[in-house]
Design a protein around this motif. Structure first.
Motif, PDB file in Angstrom:
ATOM      1  N   ASP A  26       0.689  -1.329  -0.086  1.00 41.38           N
ATOM      2  CA  ASP A  26      -0.033  -0.039   0.091  1.00 41.38           C
ATOM      3  C   ASP A  26       0.837   1.366  -0.054  1.00 41.38           C
ATOM      4  O   ASP A  26       0.510   2.215  -0.483  1.00 41.38           O
ATOM      5  N   PHE A  27       1.845   1.167   0.674  1.00 49.30           N
ATOM      6  CA  PHE A  27       2.900   2.324   0.753  1.00 49.30           C
ATOM      7  C   PHE A  27       4.045   2.395  -0.008  1.00 49.30           C
ATOM      8  O   PHE A  27       4.693   3.297  -0.342  1.00 49.30           O
ATOM      9  N   LEU A  28       4.354   1.074  -0.243  1.00 42.64           N
ATOM     10  CA  LEU A  28       5.877   0.883  -1.140  1.00 42.64           C
ATOM     11  C   LEU A  28       5.488  -0.119  -2.141  1.00 42.64           C
ATOM     12  O   LEU A  28       5.963  -1.421  -2.077  1.00 42.64           O
ATOM     13  N   PRO A  29       4.828   0.378  -3.165  1.00 44.23           N
ATOM     14  CA  PRO A  29       4.408  -0.622  -4.203  1.00 44.23           C
ATOM     15  C   PRO A  29       5.486  -1.414  -4.894  1.00 44.23           C
ATOM     16  O   PRO A  29       5.151  -2.376  -5.604  1.00 44.23           O
ATOM     17  N   ASP A  30       6.667  -1.210  -4.956  1.00 42.99           N
ATOM     18  CA  ASP A  30       7.825  -1.709  -5.536  1.00 42.99           C
ATOM     19  C   ASP A  30       8.461  -2.545  -4.613  1.00 42.99           C
ATOM     20  O   ASP A  30       9.539  -3.064  -4.931  1.00 42.99           O
ATOM     21  N   TYR A  31       7.982  -2.710  -3.262  1.00 40.89           N
ATOM     22  CA  TYR A  31       8.644  -3.541  -2.409  1.00 40.89           C
ATOM     23  C   TYR A  31       8.456  -5.132  -2.741  1.00 40.89           C
ATOM     24  O   TYR A  31       7.541  -5.436  -3.355  1.00 40.89           O
ATOM     25  N   PRO A  32       9.695  -6.051  -2.997  1.00 43.07           N
ATOM     26  CA  PRO A  32       9.784  -7.094  -3.563  1.00 43.07           C
ATOM     27  C   PRO A  32       8.586  -8.214  -3.002  1.00 43.07           C
ATOM     28  O   PRO A  32       8.427  -8.148  -1.807  1.00 43.07           O
ATOM     29  N   ALA A  33       8.064  -9.073  -3.600  1.00 45.50           N
ATOM     30  CA  ALA A  33       7.305 -10.247  -3.273  1.00 45.50           C
ATOM     31  C   ALA A  33       8.155 -11.252  -2.271  1.00 45.50           C
ATOM     32  O   ALA A  33       9.305 -11.357  -2.854  1.00 45.50           O
ATOM     33  N   PRO A  34       7.577 -12.099  -1.539  1.00 49.22           N
ATOM     34  CA  PRO A  34       6.387 -11.964  -0.858  1.00 49.22           C
ATOM     35  C   PRO A  34       6.031 -11.075   0.149  1.00 49.22           C
ATOM     36  O   PRO A  34       5.016 -10.986   0.813  1.00 49.22           O
ATOM     37  N   ALA A  35       7.150 -10.317   0.647  1.00 50.94           N
ATOM     38  CA  ALA A  35       7.185  -9.079   1.816  1.00 50.94           C
ATOM     39  C   ALA A  35       6.133  -8.261   1.546  1.00 50.94           C
ATOM     40  O   ALA A  35       5.484  -7.661   2.409  1.00 50.94           O
ATOM     41  N   LYS A  36       5.821  -7.795   0.194  1.00 49.85           N
ATOM     42  CA  LYS A  36       4.750  -6.797  -0.189  1.00 49.85           C
ATOM     43  C   LYS A  36       3.535  -7.022   0.793  1.00 49.85           C
ATOM     44  O   LYS A  36       2.455  -6.240   0.639  1.00 49.85           O
ATOM     45  N   GLU A  37       3.247  -8.258   0.834  1.00 44.61           N
ATOM     46  CA  GLU A  37       1.965  -8.608   1.401  1.00 44.61           C
ATOM     47  C   GLU A  37       1.694  -8.465   2.970  1.00 44.61           C
ATOM     48  O   GLU A  37       0.712  -8.583   3.547  1.00 44.61           O
ATOM     49  N   ILE A  38       2.895  -8.203   3.602  1.00 43.20           N
ATOM     50  CA  ILE A  38       2.945  -8.082   4.955  1.00 43.20           C
ATOM     51  C   ILE A  38       2.007  -6.966   5.538  1.00 43.20           C
ATOM     52  O   ILE A  38       2.442  -5.997   4.917  1.00 43.20           O
ATOM     53  N   THR A  39       1.442  -7.231   6.559  1.00 38.65           N
ATOM     54  CA  THR A  39       0.576  -5.960   7.160  1.00 38.65           C
ATOM     55  C   THR A  39       1.298  -5.175   8.325  1.00 38.65           C
ATOM     56  O   THR A  39       2.325  -5.788   8.818  1.00 38.65           O
ATOM     57  N   VAL A  40       0.803  -4.202   8.575  1.00 39.61           N
ATOM     58  CA  VAL A  40       1.414  -3.185   9.573  1.00 39.61           C
ATOM     59  C   VAL A  40       1.240  -4.009  10.891  1.00 39.61           C
ATOM     60  O   VAL A  40       2.096  -4.070  11.679  1.00 39.61           O
ATOM     61  N   ARG A  41      -0.052  -4.529  11.362  1.00 46.77           N
ATOM     62  CA  ARG A  41      -0.035  -5.417  12.464  1.00 46.77           C
ATOM     63  C   ARG A  41       1.177  -6.560  12.399  1.00 46.77           C
ATOM     64  O   ARG A  41       1.693  -6.789  13.635  1.00 46.77           O
ATOM     65  N   GLN A  42       1.377  -7.181  11.639  1.00 46.88           N
ATOM     66  CA  GLN A  42       2.397  -8.234  11.560  1.00 46.88           C
ATOM     67  C   GLN A  42       3.776  -7.780  11.834  1.00 46.88           C
ATOM     68  O   GLN A  42       4.638  -8.228  12.581  1.00 46.88           O
TER      69      GLN A  42
END
Length: 483
Positions: A110-126
């Motif tokens: 949501d904030f860093l769209p170019d961040y590599p997968a699979p870490a891009k799906e990590i949430t703020v809570r996690q």
């Protein structure tokens, strides 16, 4: 001895109120334990502060901020927070949540769209709950970093391309780097620098001695930092903490921490609903509790009341922050070295317990008399299950404490450790020995003034952790030496 102790207790209960003296005695006991521990582990300087019901009950500075020039620690001396940075960052995160600038369900993408997968799906809570899979430090990381990272976005490059340790949400894996990534998200969400987010938070909290441990932060109040040397503590090499601000890169004082803690548990800065969110244990995908909230430890302890806490440990710092929300007690401890210090969660909780007992008036009568001045011989069972001959000596002091020493052979050497009577009743004693870890002796007094019971290092555990036989109770018994 039992009859005389009973008579003395009756005198106190019937004819004298301990209310005005409770915290004086608690402070004296806590000071004794901390100072003895400081001596045994060669801590150059430290601070401790306790706030109860919004009042600064105790603030004391011990030792030196600069050993070489004999500069004493003061209440304004800044120490490294180490991982106490996480709950401090958590409070600022709570502010962003209340302003609807960020959601716990927002993802990295949501904030860093170019961040590599699979870490891009990590949430703020996690990220805030250390269930993200982002790695913590490892052996490949330098012990003392010197590179300056100008922004938190730049610091993220340290681990950006590393594989995840596990699928997000499936395990608990403590991660300071997870907080660095979280700070990058907070910065994007707020539209201002992370430094401004934190400074605004501290300004709103009304504190003056908390800041970033940045290389350009120049102040006469910053302590020097020490590591273990061959014979004494030595100055630590220079370290640039810009790689780790949100997870372990601030400076603060014990007084600032207890003031922040009081506002936190009193809901003066954040709403109760927000505080509840930050201090609620997360669940893994299999339903298991982590006993860690969003930057707050929530595990079980020897204290029989709810406790939110965190510790910080690094070569140049050992820190503790404990909040007892129901009892409105906040404790902070900070020192300018961390290697071979052994002031662990159990030790910090033992100090907090002393003040909790004083507030509850459950600590038993503080015996200001000669009646516990005597010697005993006996045996203690070692951590390895071997019976060791021991000698216990106690004496009453002018300020009302009962202190002494316990001596026994350890690793073929006769060791002598200081002890203080934490509490007493007509037929029991609770002693704490500094070994340098605290050892609790729970002893019963029989009709002949002999003592028998158990001792242990009371480690603080999370309820889901297996019991370790090594730390369970061991036997202790002492026979009175005749007058």
């Amino acid at each position: 001895m039992v009859r005389r102790i009973t008579a003395l207790i009756s005198y106190f209960l019937l004819g004298y109120s301990l209310v005005a003296q409770e915290y004086d005695q608690a402070i004296a006991k806590a000071r004794f334990l901390i100072q003895e521990h400081q001596k045994q582990t060669n801590i150059p300087g430290l601070q401790v502060a306790v706030m109860i019901d919004g009042e600064m009950i105790w603030s004391e500075s011990m030792g030196y901020a600069d050993l070489e020039n004999a500069v004493p620690v003061t209440s304004k001396t800044q120490f490294r927070t180490a991982s106490l940075a996480k709950p401090l960052t958590s409070i600022a995160l709570g502010n962003l949540l209340e302003d609807n600038l960020i959601s716990l369900d927002n993802t990295v993408e949501d904030f860093l769209p170019d961040y590599p997968a699979p870490a891009k799906e990590i949430t703020v809570r996690q990220l805030a709950g250390s269930i993200s899979g982002i790695r913590h430090y490892n052996d490949a990381d330098p012990k003392f970093r010197t590179k300056n990272y100008k922004t938190v976005q730049e610091a993220v490059t340290i681990f950006r391309d590393d594989p995840l340790d596990f699928e997000p949400g499936t395990e608990y894996g403590y991660s300071s780097y997870g907080w660095v990534l979280l700070s990058a998200l907070m910065e994007k969400a707020a539209g201002v620098s992370f430094e401004k987010i934190m400074n605004d938070s501290w300004d709103q909290l009304g504190i003056e001695n908390t800041s970033f441990d940045s290389p350009n932060h120049d102040s006469e109040d910053i302590s020097k930092f020490y590591i273990k040397g061959r014979k004494r503590r030595e100055l630590a090499p220079f370290q640039n903490r810009s790689f780790m601000y949100a997870g372990g890169g601030y400076l603060s004082t014990s007084e600032d921490l207890v003031r922040i803690g009081h506002q936190f548990i009193n809901f003066d800065f954040l709403k109760k609903s927000t505080v509840d969110t930050l201090t609620k244990s997360l669940h893994l995908k299999n339903g298991a509790l982590t006993y860690y909230g969003l930057g707050w430890e929530l595990g079980s302890s020897k204290i029989d009341t709810e406790v939110w806490h965190h510790n910080g440990s690094m070569p140049t710092a050992r820190t503790h922050w404990l909040l007892l929300p129901e009892q409105k007690i906040v404790l902070a401890y900070m020192s300018n070295t961390g290697e071979h210090v052994f002031f662990n969660d159990a030790e910090a909780h033992a100090i907090a317990q002393i003040f909790l007992d004083a507030k509850r008036a459950k600590a038993g009568v503080n015996i200001n008399s000669e009646y516990l001045t005597r010697e005993w011989t006996g045996k203690v069972t070692s951590l390895y299950g071997k019976s060791k001959k021991a000698k216990l000596t106690l004496e009453s002091t002018k300020n009302g404490l009962v202190i002494g020493e316990i001596a026994f052979k350890r690793s073929r050497k006769r060791e002598v450790y200081p002890v203080v009577v934490k509490s007493s009743t007509k037929d029991s004693l609770h002693l704490i020995a500094v070994t340098p870890m605290f050892a609790d002796f729970h002893l019963r007094i029989d009709s002949n003034d002999n003592l028998e019971g158990e001792w242990q290092h009371d480690f603080v555990r999370k309820p889901n952790e297996d019991e370790d036989e090594f730390w369970k109770q061991r036997k202790a018994s002492f026979r009175k030496i005749q007058d």
